[in-house]
Design an enzyme around this catalytic site. Structure first.
Site, short mmCIF file in Angstrom:
data_model
loop_
_atom_site.label_atom_id
_atom_site.label_comp_id
_atom_site.label_asym_id
_atom_site.label_seq_id
_atom_site.Cartn_x
_atom_site.Cartn_y
_atom_site.Cartn_z
N ASN A 9 14.92 47.63 21.48
CA ASN A 9 13.97 48.34 22.34
C ASN A 9 14.42 49.79 22.41
OD1 ASN A 9 12.34 49.30 24.37
ND2 ASN A 9 13.31 48.10 26.01
N TRP A 10 13.72 50.62 21.68
CA TRP A 10 14.14 52.03 21.60
C TRP A 10 13.80 52.84 22.85
CZ3 TRP A 10 12.61 54.07 16.02
CH2 TRP A 10 13.35 53.36 15.06
N LYS A 11 12.98 52.29 23.70
CA LYS A 11 12.53 53.00 24.92
C LYS A 11 11.95 54.36 24.54
CE LYS A 11 15.85 50.24 27.41
NZ LYS A 11 16.69 50.03 28.56
N HIS A 94 8.95 44.56 30.88
CA HIS A 94 10.30 45.11 30.91
C HIS A 94 10.63 45.62 32.31
CE1 HIS A 94 13.72 47.72 30.24
NE2 HIS A 94 13.98 46.95 29.21
N GLU A 96 11.96 48.20 33.40
CA GLU A 96 11.62 49.61 33.67
C GLU A 96 10.12 49.75 33.91
OE1 GLU A 96 13.57 51.19 30.20
OE2 GLU A 96 15.45 50.45 31.05
N GLU A 165 16.62 39.48 31.27
CA GLU A 165 17.37 40.72 31.37
C GLU A 165 17.72 41.00 32.83
OE1 GLU A 165 16.53 43.45 27.77
OE2 GLU A 165 14.93 43.76 29.22
N GLY A 171 21.44 48.96 30.72
CA GLY A 171 21.85 50.36 30.60
C GLY A 171 23.03 50.73 31.48
N SER A 211 22.98 45.55 28.18
CA SER A 211 24.28 46.04 27.71
C SER A 211 24.91 45.17 26.62
CB SER A 211 25.24 46.24 28.87
OG SER A 211 24.73 47.22 29.77
N GLY A 233 20.27 50.47 24.38
CA GLY A 233 21.14 51.56 23.90
C GLY A 233 21.73 51.33 22.52
P1 PGA Z 1 20.49 48.04 27.23
O1 PGA Z 1 18.92 47.80 27.48
O2 PGA Z 1 20.88 47.24 26.04
O3 PGA Z 1 20.62 49.52 27.03
O4 PGA Z 1 21.18 47.59 28.49
C1 PGA Z 1 18.35 46.53 27.29
C2 PGA Z 1 16.88 46.60 27.59
O5 PGA Z 1 16.48 47.38 28.47
O6 PGA Z 1 16.07 45.90 26.95
#
Ligand code: PGA
Length: 248
Positions: A9-11, A94, A96, A165, A171, A211, A233
């Site tokens: 997931n590149w966000k 997600h 976010e 998640e 993150g 993470s 990330g």
């Molecule tokens: P992260 O993000 O690996 O940077 O913790 C995971 C995600 O948001 O899907």
């Protein structure tokens, strides 16, 4: 045996030139062929990624989409627009999107229905916040988030990948322990069994996200009910992402 999946997931990262560079680097990596690999760039980079990855086994997913088919939704993207550029998988729910853009279990219900009707595959994300875990409410929170899916006919699950998640691990550098991930994944499978049956529960792919790094992926993926990862990330660096794909 269930599919093993690693999705990046590149966000909101990677411009056109950065996307080209990262995908070039990714194509040079040797990836475990038994793992299904996805990357999810921003909307503006989707058709570029589809074109560049043509002929490779890496699939492209979108990070979000709107529930409506078309119309007055300024700034939004529909399922048919995604499919028009060759994208047939979408990440929904997600954390976010939930925390920063007010997505709720209710609004997600509509998005899920739209994605399923459009015959898209979806990666459905959910997970508890730190406070909820501290209060020992994490199982209840996850149960309520999953309830969105439990009204669906069993057939719909052919198109659904789950991604647990825990918000406190996204993150933050703080990963759920392999045991915490396994405990929740087993709980999720039990919920599926109770709402449907044991053969479906055994079939559904459940990813862990939060993470995941080359240094911890193997331990997490070795857990019985963890079928792979949704990687934020660490998906932005080709060698790290490849190491995670190869951690099975
Ligand atoms: P992260 O993000 O690996 O940077 O913790 C995971 C995600 O948001 O899907």
């Amino acid at each position: 045996m269930r599919n093993q999946i690693v999705a990046g997931n590149w966000k909101m990262n990677n411009t056109t030139s950065e996307t080209e560079k990262l995908l070039n680097e990714l194509e040079k990596q040797t990836l475990n062929k038994s793992v299904k690999v996805y990357v999810a760039p921003a909307f503006t980079q989707l058709s570029q990624a589809v074109r560049q990855l043509e002929g490779t086994p890496i699939k492209v997913a979108a990070q979000n989409m709107n529930a409506a088919a078309s119309g007055a939704h300024t700034g939004e993207i529909s399922a048919s627009m995604l499919q028009g550029v060759g994208v047939h998988t979408v990440i929904l729910g997600h954390s976010e999107r939930r925390s920063l853009y007010s997505e709720t279990n209710d609004s997600l219900k509509d998005k899920v229905a739209t994605a399923l009707n459009a015959e898209m595959e979806l990666i459905f994300c959910f997970g508890e916040e730190l406070e909820q875990r501290k209060e020992n409410n994490h199982f209840e929170v996850v149960r309520a988030q999953l309830a969105v899916l439990f009204e669906l006919p069993e057939k719909a699950w052919d198109q659904i990948i789950l991604a647990y998640e825990p918000v406190w691990a996204i993150g933050t550098g703080e990963t759920a322990s392999p045991e915490q991930a396994q405990e929740m994944h087993a709980f999720i499978r039990k919920e599926i069994e109770e709402n449907y049956n044991s053969s479906l529960a055994e079939k559904v792919v459940i990813l862990y996200g939060g993470s995941v790094k080359p240094s911890n992926a193997q331990e997490i993926f070795s857990m019985k009910d963890v079928d792979g990862g949704l990687i934020g990330g660490a998906s932005l660096k080709a060698s790290d992402f490849a190491a995670i794909v190869n951690a099975f």
